[in-house]
Design an enzyme around this catalytic site. Structure first.
Site, mmCIF file in Angstrom:
data_model
loop_
_atom_site.group_PDB
_atom_site.id
_atom_site.type_symbol
_atom_site.label_atom_id
_atom_site.label_comp_id
_atom_site.label_asym_id
_atom_site.label_seq_id
_atom_site.Cartn_x
_atom_site.Cartn_y
_atom_site.Cartn_z
ATOM 1 N N LYS A 198 39.303 -37.564 1.958
ATOM 2 C CA LYS A 198 40.187 -38.354 1.101
ATOM 3 C C LYS A 198 40.038 -37.948 -0.356
ATOM 4 O O LYS A 198 41.012 -37.791 -1.066
ATOM 5 C CB LYS A 198 39.844 -39.835 1.262
ATOM 6 N N PHE A 199 38.788 -37.831 -0.798
ATOM 7 C CA PHE A 199 38.550 -37.560 -2.213
ATOM 8 C C PHE A 199 37.805 -36.258 -2.441
ATOM 9 O O PHE A 199 37.345 -35.984 -3.530
ATOM 10 C CB PHE A 199 37.758 -38.710 -2.845
ATOM 11 N N VAL B 67 37.345 -31.886 -1.438
ATOM 12 C CA VAL B 67 37.708 -30.633 -0.780
ATOM 13 C C VAL B 67 36.446 -29.799 -0.758
ATOM 14 O O VAL B 67 35.701 -29.773 -1.742
ATOM 15 C CB VAL B 67 38.787 -29.858 -1.572
ATOM 16 N N ASP C 100 27.754 -43.149 7.730
ATOM 17 C CA ASP C 100 28.968 -42.406 8.106
ATOM 18 C C ASP C 100 28.604 -41.268 9.058
ATOM 19 O O ASP C 100 29.182 -40.187 8.989
ATOM 20 C CB ASP C 100 29.665 -41.882 6.840
HETATM 21 P P1 ADP Z 1 34.211 -35.971 3.022
HETATM 22 O O1 ADP Z 1 33.485 -36.982 2.225
HETATM 23 O O2 ADP Z 1 35.527 -35.618 2.460
HETATM 24 O O3 ADP Z 1 34.249 -36.282 4.487
HETATM 25 P P2 ADP Z 1 32.231 -33.939 3.705
HETATM 26 O O4 ADP Z 1 31.008 -33.780 2.894
HETATM 27 O O5 ADP Z 1 32.087 -34.597 5.034
HETATM 28 O O6 ADP Z 1 33.344 -34.648 2.825
HETATM 29 O O7 ADP Z 1 32.901 -32.512 3.932
HETATM 30 C C1 ADP Z 1 34.131 -32.400 4.610
HETATM 31 C C2 ADP Z 1 34.038 -31.288 5.634
HETATM 32 O O8 ADP Z 1 33.764 -30.033 4.975
HETATM 33 C C3 ADP Z 1 32.927 -31.450 6.658
HETATM 34 O O9 ADP Z 1 33.299 -32.288 7.737
HETATM 35 C C4 ADP Z 1 32.702 -29.999 7.084
HETATM 36 O O10 ADP Z 1 33.689 -29.583 8.013
HETATM 37 C C5 ADP Z 1 32.909 -29.232 5.777
HETATM 38 N N1 ADP Z 1 31.609 -29.053 5.093
HETATM 39 C C6 ADP Z 1 30.989 -29.963 4.312
HETATM 40 N N2 ADP Z 1 29.802 -29.509 3.867
HETATM 41 C C7 ADP Z 1 29.644 -28.283 4.411
HETATM 42 C C8 ADP Z 1 28.579 -27.310 4.376
HETATM 43 N N3 ADP Z 1 27.464 -27.522 3.680
HETATM 44 N N4 ADP Z 1 28.755 -26.149 5.067
HETATM 45 C C9 ADP Z 1 29.874 -25.938 5.779
HETATM 46 N N5 ADP Z 1 30.901 -26.815 5.859
HETATM 47 C C10 ADP Z 1 30.805 -27.980 5.185
HETATM 48 MG MG MG Z 2 32.826 -36.261 5.994
#
Ligand code: ADP
Ligand code: MG
Length: 324
Positions: free
Chosen positions: A40-41, A43, A153
């Site tokens: 949502k917030f 990328v 979460d």
């Molecule tokens: P949000 O708060 O938007 O859910 P996340 O931290 O969960 O943000 O990140 C969104 C997505 O990005 C994750 O579900 C994963 O697919 C990818 N992602 C996040 N962190 C990493 C990482 N350290 N390495 C690889 N992919 C990542």
């Molecule tokens: Mg997430």
């Protein structure tokens, strides 16, 4: 019910982080090589450090959301990552940058993607792999809980793998909803994705570490069956399924699942939080330590369990704990 930004820090938010937030331009240091995810917030982009060729995941967090300043939430997310920094099951925070609109967290890159992909794939992982991933997840969760942190979460999209095939080690990500327990009174909030959250969240009852253990139950269910246990046709139905703990343990869904796996899930998906085992207690469940005698689906990806036959030593106490 949302975090109250007017009164400063809401309950359970950490106020300070150690990692310096650089305002230097990132473009000179990193090359963007793709997008890894989007929420949502936030990328998340794939960044390559030009000088070293090292890959990072850069999480762009908007400083303003719905017209209000959310810097405190970003600082909190960084502080939680720092608190859990020396644990191998939690993604490492490498650096932070600030642009006009975002704070960018440079995170350790998990090349294997989300374990979600293994929940929806045609070919589910063999149980010996699943138990290894759940053990690792519990190690991370135990580490957080020892520090009075709850993730809130945990879901298959927030558990990543260091490599895809064969599946590597897990990394817990996304600490946006994580909270510190116990400082000032009870924590009650409505957050998370209905499909994955515990009944106490939906009922606006106090949050405890047991809330995360519910989610571990949901994740385990999804890895062994390929199905989401509570999802309904709409939000209302999902809420109802969760609060009534309406779970399908029928033979159809569980035809290829061991009795011990079902027992493990049944112990976690219980309505009363106090009746769920803690992360440390889960660790001694026999399902997680059975020898590799159970039949495995014939898959080329099957890798013999590495720690098979080894004994579980109680979750290590971190010497660091004694300081707080
Ligand atoms: P949000 O708060 O938007 O859910 P996340 O931290 O969960 O943000 O990140 C969104 C997505 O990005 C994750 O579900 C994963 O697919 C990818 N992602 C996040 N962190 C990493 C990482 N350290 N390495 C690889 N992919 C990542
Ligand atoms: Mg997430």
């Amino acid at each position: 019910r949302r975090l109250d930004s007017r009164s400063g820090l809401a309950a359970g938010l950490l106020g300070e982080c150690q990692t310096p937030i650089s305002t230097e331009p990132m473009e000179s240091v990193y090359e963007v090589t793709g997008e890894l995810g989007r929420g949502k917030f936030a990328v998340v982009k794939r960044f390559v450090e030009k000088a070293t060729g090292k890959v990072f995941a850069a999480k762009f967090l908007r400083k303003r959301r719905r017209g209000r300043d959310c810097r405190a939430e970003v600082i909190h997310e960084m502080a939680v990552l720092e608190t859990a920094r020396n644990n191998a099951r939690v993604v490492n925070l490498h650096a932070a940058y600030e642009t006009d609109h975002d704070i960018v967290l440079l995170l350790e890159y998990a090349a294997g993607g989300e374990i979600f992909d293994h929940c929806v794939s045609e070919e589910l992982l063999p149980e010996t792999q699943i138990t290894r991933l759940i053990r690792q997840t519990l190690e991370g969760v135990h580490h957080l809980h020892q520090r009075n942190l709850v993730h809130l979460d945990l879901k298959p999209q927030n558990i990543l793998l260091t490599s895809l095939s064969p599946p590597g080690d897990i990394k817990i990500v996304d600490f946006g909803l994580a909270r510190r327990l116990g400082a000032v009174g009870e924590l009650r909030e409505i957050l998370g994705t209905p499909e994955y959250v515990a009944p106490e969240i939906l009922n606006y009852e106090p949050i405890t570490t047991a809330t995360d253990l519910w989610s571990v139950g949901v994740i385990t269910y999804m890895l062994v069956t390929g199905e989401s246990p509570f999802v309904g046709d709409d939000k209302q139905e999902t809420y109802l399924n969760v609060s009534q703990v309406n779970v399908d343990y029928s033979r159809e869904a569980f035809s290829r699942v061991s009795e011990l796996a079902v027992d493990f899930i049944r112990k976690l998906l219980v309505k009363t939080p106090e009746d769920r085992p803690s992360a440390a207690e889960c660790m001694s469940h026999p399902w997680l330590w059975q020898l590799c005698l159970s039949p495995e689906p014939a898959t080329t990806r099957t890798v013999r369990e590495r720690s098979c036959g080894t004994k579980w030593a109680a979750p290590p106490e971190d010497p660091e704990d004694k300081e707080n």
